[in-house]
Design a protein around this motif. Sequence first.
Motif, PDB file in Angstrom:
ATOM      1  N   MET B 450       0.736  -1.216  -0.040  1.00 44.56           N
ATOM      2  CA  MET B 450      -0.006   0.071  -0.104  1.00 44.56           C
ATOM      3  C   MET B 450       0.937   1.405  -0.010  1.00 44.56           C
ATOM      4  O   MET B 450       0.597   2.235  -0.645  1.00 44.56           O
ATOM      5  CB  MET B 450      -0.864   0.096   1.260  1.00 44.56           C
ATOM      6  N   THR B 451       1.798   1.343   0.841  1.00 41.83           N
ATOM      7  CA  THR B 451       2.753   2.451   0.947  1.00 41.83           C
ATOM      8  C   THR B 451       3.589   2.680  -0.285  1.00 41.83           C
ATOM      9  O   THR B 451       3.731   3.710  -0.833  1.00 41.83           O
ATOM     10  CB  THR B 451       3.702   2.116   2.170  1.00 41.83           C
ATOM     11  N   VAL B 452       3.957   1.586  -0.940  1.00 40.85           N
ATOM     12  CA  VAL B 452       4.750   1.850  -2.157  1.00 40.85           C
ATOM     13  C   VAL B 452       4.118   2.224  -3.453  1.00 40.85           C
ATOM     14  O   VAL B 452       4.271   2.890  -4.168  1.00 40.85           O
ATOM     15  CB  VAL B 452       5.701   0.158  -2.468  1.00 40.85           C
ATOM     16  N   LEU B 453       2.713   1.585  -3.295  1.00 46.24           N
ATOM     17  CA  LEU B 453       2.014   2.014  -4.635  1.00 46.24           C
ATOM     18  C   LEU B 453       1.532   3.287  -4.184  1.00 46.24           C
ATOM     19  O   LEU B 453       1.411   4.284  -5.352  1.00 46.24           O
ATOM     20  CB  LEU B 453       0.604   1.143  -4.754  1.00 46.24           C
ATOM     21  N   LEU B 454       1.265   3.914  -3.133  1.00 45.12           N
ATOM     22  CA  LEU B 454       0.637   5.116  -3.042  1.00 45.12           C
ATOM     23  C   LEU B 454       1.630   6.278  -2.754  1.00 45.12           C
ATOM     24  O   LEU B 454       1.437   7.619  -3.021  1.00 45.12           O
ATOM     25  CB  LEU B 454      -0.211   5.280  -1.608  1.00 45.12           C
ATOM     26  N   ALA B 455       2.847   5.898  -2.430  1.00 41.45           N
ATOM     27  CA  ALA B 455       3.923   7.064  -2.122  1.00 41.45           C
ATOM     28  C   ALA B 455       4.302   7.848  -3.309  1.00 41.45           C
ATOM     29  O   ALA B 455       4.634   7.233  -4.327  1.00 41.45           O
ATOM     30  CB  ALA B 455       5.228   6.320  -1.546  1.00 41.45           C
ATOM     31  N   PRO B 456       3.927   9.115  -3.391  1.00 39.36           N
ATOM     32  CA  PRO B 456       4.268   9.707  -4.554  1.00 39.36           C
ATOM     33  C   PRO B 456       5.745  10.022  -5.014  1.00 39.36           C
ATOM     34  O   PRO B 456       6.580  10.318  -3.938  1.00 39.36           O
ATOM     35  CB  PRO B 456       3.671  11.132  -3.998  1.00 39.36           C
ATOM     36  N   ALA B 457       6.016   9.650  -6.136  1.00 41.24           N
ATOM     37  CA  ALA B 457       7.221   9.852  -6.521  1.00 41.24           C
ATOM     38  C   ALA B 457       7.688  11.252  -6.473  1.00 41.24           C
ATOM     39  O   ALA B 457       7.108  12.183  -6.583  1.00 41.24           O
ATOM     40  CB  ALA B 457       7.385   9.524  -8.105  1.00 41.24           C
ATOM     41  N   GLY B 458       9.001  11.529  -5.970  1.00 38.94           N
ATOM     42  CA  GLY B 458       9.426  13.108  -5.770  1.00 38.94           C
ATOM     43  C   GLY B 458       9.052  13.557  -4.403  1.00 38.94           C
ATOM     44  O   GLY B 458       9.640  14.351  -4.059  1.00 38.94           O
ATOM     45  N   ASN B 459       8.155  12.989  -3.714  1.00 41.92           N
ATOM     46  CA  ASN B 459       7.594  13.688  -2.523  1.00 41.92           C
ATOM     47  C   ASN B 459       8.927  13.471  -1.216  1.00 41.92           C
ATOM     48  O   ASN B 459       9.532  12.149  -1.251  1.00 41.92           O
ATOM     49  CB  ASN B 459       6.442  12.903  -1.827  1.00 41.92           C
ATOM     50  N   PRO B 460       9.387  14.385  -0.753  1.00 39.14           N
ATOM     51  CA  PRO B 460      10.421  14.116   0.250  1.00 39.14           C
ATOM     52  C   PRO B 460      10.242  13.086   1.105  1.00 39.14           C
ATOM     53  O   PRO B 460      11.107  12.712   2.034  1.00 39.14           O
ATOM     54  CB  PRO B 460      10.780  15.565   0.774  1.00 39.14           C
ATOM     55  N   PHE B 461       8.929  12.866   1.609  1.00 37.28           N
ATOM     56  CA  PHE B 461       8.441  11.990   2.716  1.00 37.28           C
ATOM     57  C   PHE B 461       8.506  10.256   2.360  1.00 37.28           C
ATOM     58  O   PHE B 461       8.748   9.605   2.972  1.00 37.28           O
ATOM     59  CB  PHE B 461       7.326  12.159   3.218  1.00 37.28           C
ATOM     60  N   SER B 462       8.325  10.219   0.807  1.00 38.36           N
ATOM     61  CA  SER B 462       8.163   9.074   0.394  1.00 38.36           C
ATOM     62  C   SER B 462       9.641   7.961   0.697  1.00 38.36           C
ATOM     63  O   SER B 462       9.325   6.789   1.282  1.00 38.36           O
ATOM     64  CB  SER B 462       8.191   9.176  -1.194  1.00 38.36           C
ATOM     65  N   PRO B 463      10.618   8.239   0.352  1.00 36.78           N
ATOM     66  CA  PRO B 463      11.826   7.430   0.681  1.00 36.78           C
ATOM     67  C   PRO B 463      11.754   6.925   2.004  1.00 36.78           C
ATOM     68  O   PRO B 463      12.090   5.754   2.459  1.00 36.78           O
ATOM     69  CB  PRO B 463      13.040   8.187   0.178  1.00 36.78           C
ATOM     70  N   GLY B 464      11.612   7.893   3.148  1.00 33.88           N
ATOM     71  CA  GLY B 464      11.696   7.516   4.336  1.00 33.88           C
ATOM     72  C   GLY B 464      10.518   6.688   4.872  1.00 33.88           C
ATOM     73  O   GLY B 464      10.886   5.730   5.509  1.00 33.88           O
ATOM     74  N   ALA B 465       9.315   7.089   4.277  1.00 37.55           N
ATOM     75  CA  ALA B 465       8.042   5.797   4.589  1.00 37.55           C
ATOM     76  C   ALA B 465       8.184   4.744   4.044  1.00 37.55           C
ATOM     77  O   ALA B 465       8.098   3.833   4.720  1.00 37.55           O
ATOM     78  CB  ALA B 465       6.912   6.737   3.864  1.00 37.55           C
ATOM     79  N   ILE B 466       8.932   4.717   2.836  1.00 31.91           N
ATOM     80  CA  ILE B 466       8.837   3.292   2.221  1.00 31.91           C
ATOM     81  C   ILE B 466      10.044   2.459   3.158  1.00 31.91           C
ATOM     82  O   ILE B 466       9.863   1.530   3.385  1.00 31.91           O
ATOM     83  CB  ILE B 466       9.385   3.414   0.760  1.00 31.91           C
ATOM     84  N   ALA B 467      10.965   3.071   3.247  1.00 31.53           N
ATOM     85  CA  ALA B 467      12.104   2.508   4.207  1.00 31.53           C
ATOM     86  C   ALA B 467      11.700   2.231   5.747  1.00 31.53           C
ATOM     87  O   ALA B 467      11.873   0.966   5.933  1.00 31.53           O
ATOM     88  CB  ALA B 467      13.382   3.555   4.268  1.00 31.53           C
ATOM     89  N   LEU B 468      10.877   2.862   6.251  1.00 29.11           N
ATOM     90  CA  LEU B 468      10.352   2.579   7.607  1.00 29.11           C
ATOM     91  C   LEU B 468       9.255   1.573   7.355  1.00 29.11           C
ATOM     92  O   LEU B 468       9.392   0.595   8.243  1.00 29.11           O
ATOM     93  CB  LEU B 468       9.677   3.682   7.938  1.00 29.11           C
ATOM     94  N   HIS B 469       8.562   1.327   6.625  1.00 21.96           N
ATOM     95  CA  HIS B 469       7.373   0.485   6.422  1.00 21.96           C
ATOM     96  C   HIS B 469       8.306  -1.109   5.999  1.00 21.96           C
ATOM     97  O   HIS B 469       7.577  -2.129   6.415  1.00 21.96           O
ATOM     98  CB  HIS B 469       6.269   0.759   5.347  1.00 21.96           C
ATOM     99  N   VAL B 470       9.200  -0.980   5.139  1.00 27.91           N
ATOM    100  CA  VAL B 470       9.906  -2.175   4.750  1.00 27.91           C
ATOM    101  C   VAL B 470      10.798  -2.683   5.992  1.00 27.91           C
ATOM    102  O   VAL B 470      10.752  -3.905   6.132  1.00 27.91           O
ATOM    103  CB  VAL B 470      10.961  -1.884   3.592  1.00 27.91           C
ATOM    104  N   ALA B 471      11.191  -1.518   6.592  1.00 25.30           N
ATOM    105  CA  ALA B 471      12.016  -2.341   7.940  1.00 25.30           C
ATOM    106  C   ALA B 471      11.314  -2.890   8.891  1.00 25.30           C
ATOM    107  O   ALA B 471      11.499  -4.072   9.667  1.00 25.30           O
ATOM    108  CB  ALA B 471      12.832  -0.955   8.248  1.00 25.30           C
ATOM    109  N   ILE B 472      10.268  -2.088   9.306  1.00 25.99           N
ATOM    110  CA  ILE B 472       9.543  -2.525  10.405  1.00 25.99           C
ATOM    111  C   ILE B 472       8.844  -3.774   9.931  1.00 25.99           C
ATOM    112  O   ILE B 472       8.624  -4.847  10.835  1.00 25.99           O
ATOM    113  CB  ILE B 472       8.428  -1.253  10.854  1.00 25.99           C
ATOM    114  N   GLY B 473       8.250  -3.806   8.605  1.00 22.22           N
ATOM    115  CA  GLY B 473       7.650  -5.082   8.305  1.00 22.22           C
ATOM    116  C   GLY B 473       8.531  -6.149   8.175  1.00 22.22           C
ATOM    117  O   GLY B 473       8.155  -7.364   8.584  1.00 22.22           O
TER     118      GLY B 473
END
Lengths: 523, 553
Positions: B450-473
């Motif tokens: 969900m996070t990967v699909l929704l995360a807007p490309a180029g948004n400054p929060f996206s890399p951190g959010a994807i990394a956080l969700h992948v790491a915690i998951g």
Amino acid sequence: MRIKNIKDHRKQQVGLAAVILLPVALLGAIFGTASYLYVEIPSFGMDESKMPDISSFQLVDYGELASMAAFYDQRFEGHHIPLNYTVSASFTSTNYTNVSTYGFSDNGALWSGTAIAGYVGKYLAARRESNATMELDALRVIRKLVHGMSMMLAVPNGGLGPGYGAILARMWAAPEHASIPGMPLFNDSIQGARAPYAYYNGSGVYSNWRYSDFTSLDEYGGYYWGLAITYKYVDDPWVRGTLSLMIDQLCSGMLQTNFLGIGGFGGPTGVDQKMRFLNAATWSLLLLKMGALAYPDKYARLYYHFAVERGYAFFANEGGTQEIVANYYAYNFGIDVVFGLLLLEEDPTLRAQYLANFNNGMWSFVRTHRNAHFNVIHLIVEGLGPGGDVYYERDVEDQLARFKLTHYPDVNAPVTPPTPDYRLVDFTVWQNFFERHPLGNFMAPFFFEFELDNGDKEDKGFYDRPLAVDMCKTRLYIWGGNPFTIPGNSTNLLVELPGLSFITPYWLMRGFGLINATGVRSP
Amino acid sequence: MNGHDHHVEYLVAGIGTAVIPALLLAAGITIPGFGFTFELHKVDFSYNLSMFLYVALIFAGVAIMACYFRSVRIQPASRELWQSAGRLPGQHRVVSVPWSRLVAGGLLVAVGVLSFALLGIGFTDRNKIGIWLYLGGPSVSFPAGLIPLITGAVLVAYALAAVKVVVVHEKCGLLTIRELRPLSEIRTSIPTRDIRLARATNADTGPRLLWIAFFGFQVFLLLVDGLSLLGNPHAFGTGYLVGGMYVLSACVQIVSVVLLLFGGNQSLTIITTEKVYTLYYHALPRLGRAPSAGVPSMLEKMLGTAFPSAFRGDKRELQHPADLKRLILGIGLLTVPVVSRAFYVYAGELLWFPFLVFGGIVLVQWIKSDYASGGARVVRGGIAGAGPEHVLSARGRFYEEYLVNAGMGGLPRQQARVDPAPVLRPRLLLPPDHLVTLGVALLVGLDIFMTVLLAPAGNPFSPGAIALHVAIGTVLLLVTFVTSFDPKDSIDFKVAHWTFQVPAAHAGGGPRGWSSRMAGAMRKRPGIAALVVIEMAVAFCLGMAGAFALFFG
């Protein structure tokens, strides 16, 4: 003591599974039936075969529409915003010059938001057409409405900004406004007023002022929409500064209460703007999106968290088929917040998701309703230019032109009777089901708001296709009313409504370049 | 009534009871006048209760039919019998009072009544205390008090109906268990020569884990809303009352869940060559004594004469191995929703509520099975592998499990097995374990994609959010796998379709590192590890598919 035969172990497991599955199957059957009925009963309202052919729409004279808009604008500013929020007015005679009393509705926030959206359309049209006079006219009304709307936050909470709470008033008045004819906030004896239970004194410096409380989601819907469209398109410093404070106050306050609306008594009013049951996430998203634009440092990450990390973007749906026969007005304020979010979101991924939600949800319910408010929003959010969707362009134009027949001026006049092809919907089978069948009677409370009338009672019943606007009774905003219901016979030519039913869709169409200022629609 | 017989009359009566209302329902026939009228938002309703009666009858019919598979003996019990039963020499008497249900039910009823008394009742837009759901909706007393009130009342009624005296005695090769309730007696006789395994424990939770799901959702909502109302810097008026009542209701519900899960539930399971007998009872706790202290003595009294050799011979003391993995997983799962909500990070409601339930389940299992305090031990008596023996697994102050193996004669060899010594093997996974494993993997898959699909490309929060969700998951998946495929020394009792696993390690044998145990278990049982991985992978892919369905659907 439970005793199981080892030999029968498998049989017992099957039996246990059956015992567990039985209630699941029963509940599934009940909820499945209820879900089916929620779609089936109002299905007449989504019948595309009942949509009029495009050839039946009149070829409008844009110049005439523009002159009608000018008339409605003059009436609105002159007589319907005495305290800078929207009201109706009663006149002493049909020359409509002297107001006898104002009709302070309990939807001041909703209709002021709707009004300001219209005037933002006018502002955009003025910019597009390089008409400085029209721009100043629009900006003047926008400033008035921003003031009126800002006081809806300031009076209950004692001021504007994040340092104050986020109670939203339906309407407000200072002590010196007590003498305005029709002002109910200081007078408990006015017929139809919600006093004494719903009116409160303001806070802080406004503690002698009064406001109307128990603010519903309708109000928030129109209010948020008004804030969103004005903040996005109007660059006047005072307007943006005031809106920024209002947005910050709402964001801060709603986050503090976990998106619960608070009343003048301190407790929750029933307004809840969180995502609920994987639905209705639009409210919190729109609010935080406004915050993210006004104060990126405070709210951009929060908006991102809600939209992406929580997945709210998937669940930003509003409305349902059932609103065709129950609480139709909910479509109106629901689409307002959807529209606001689609206007503000510019990221292609999120916007595409919101647009998909809109098309699969709200728009699929209302696309056959001949509702100019919904149709204009469809044209704008799809980013369609002139000729992008001719059917809906001409439908809106046809409806606007029909105002001349029965709503010009916007008074409570007799309406055009429906043509013979309009048939009343027969709900007898559903009435019998809910009254007599054990399953139907069991489920009946879940359908208690369904108005399953067959037209046998006065003013009760549904036509099988939507009435054109000249066939509908006027109201503060016609497009919030149900176009399928029998309009009723009561009239009062001395009561003038604010004209928003024309102003808002017309100026939005023109502001977004979907309608011309002059000329005639070509076939 | 002979306990070995099936009784066709149950089938006939059950079918009759269920089919008649089903036919009436199908025909759409209501019972005239069987209902009431009420007004909701100024609309009058005539509400007929036929549907409720029909459904109740259908369920009753199914329950009656189920008795076909059960052997029951019911006869009225006199008051004298109720008072005197089990007091003769050689008899063992247990007064069973579901005190935890009574207390929990009483607390829930109290908080329900208090909610309605303080916050009001009804649907009105003129409610000046607080309204729930929508303007004009029900009073805030409904979320605070309705479910506690109804649940508490049902619990109290059920607990009162379940009070009983259990009398156990063994005579002439027949173990007789009598359950005396005020109006009835159930008597069950078991030939001792047929007994293969007896197990007594106070550590079983079983379906009571559902209480976590039942209460978890609303407790979390009440706490979040309640604390928001109380912590709002602009709070005033009834905001404090509503917030306080929400928090109080949530706290009472948490206490009730703790009581229901941990308080005094005991079970006795006897497996013979043909049947499995299970008795549930609630011995009253005695002051100054651990709640579980009665279990071994009761079983020994019951079976001591039948299998004296099981209680003689050398007693070999083993260790109850300490195991923190389920504690770590449980706390981790419970932490996710709390921290996410408090600090607006990581995930949202889609993960919060299931993780609360899963975390609660895992934590309960840890406390009841894996927790080992200073006094934790495993004692094995009898002659291992050569006849009756017993194993006591005491896991600290509160929980213990007691098994008596009376020999496995009469059952095929592959259906009867007791480890002569602790064996390194993966954890025996029960349905709740599978639920947690599948659920966590599915939700992690859903969340990451969900996070990967929704995360807007180029948004400054996206890399951190994807990394956080992948790491915690990833961490959650790893911990869940390790917890599920958890190699440790245990003694397994396997009889027919039932396996009981007692964690036990040789005393003084020296602790083996987790990695070497893991490697050993992987070598010995690669198939089980593969099954856990496949189970999690399938669930993860389903979650991923869910995310894609949301995105493209």
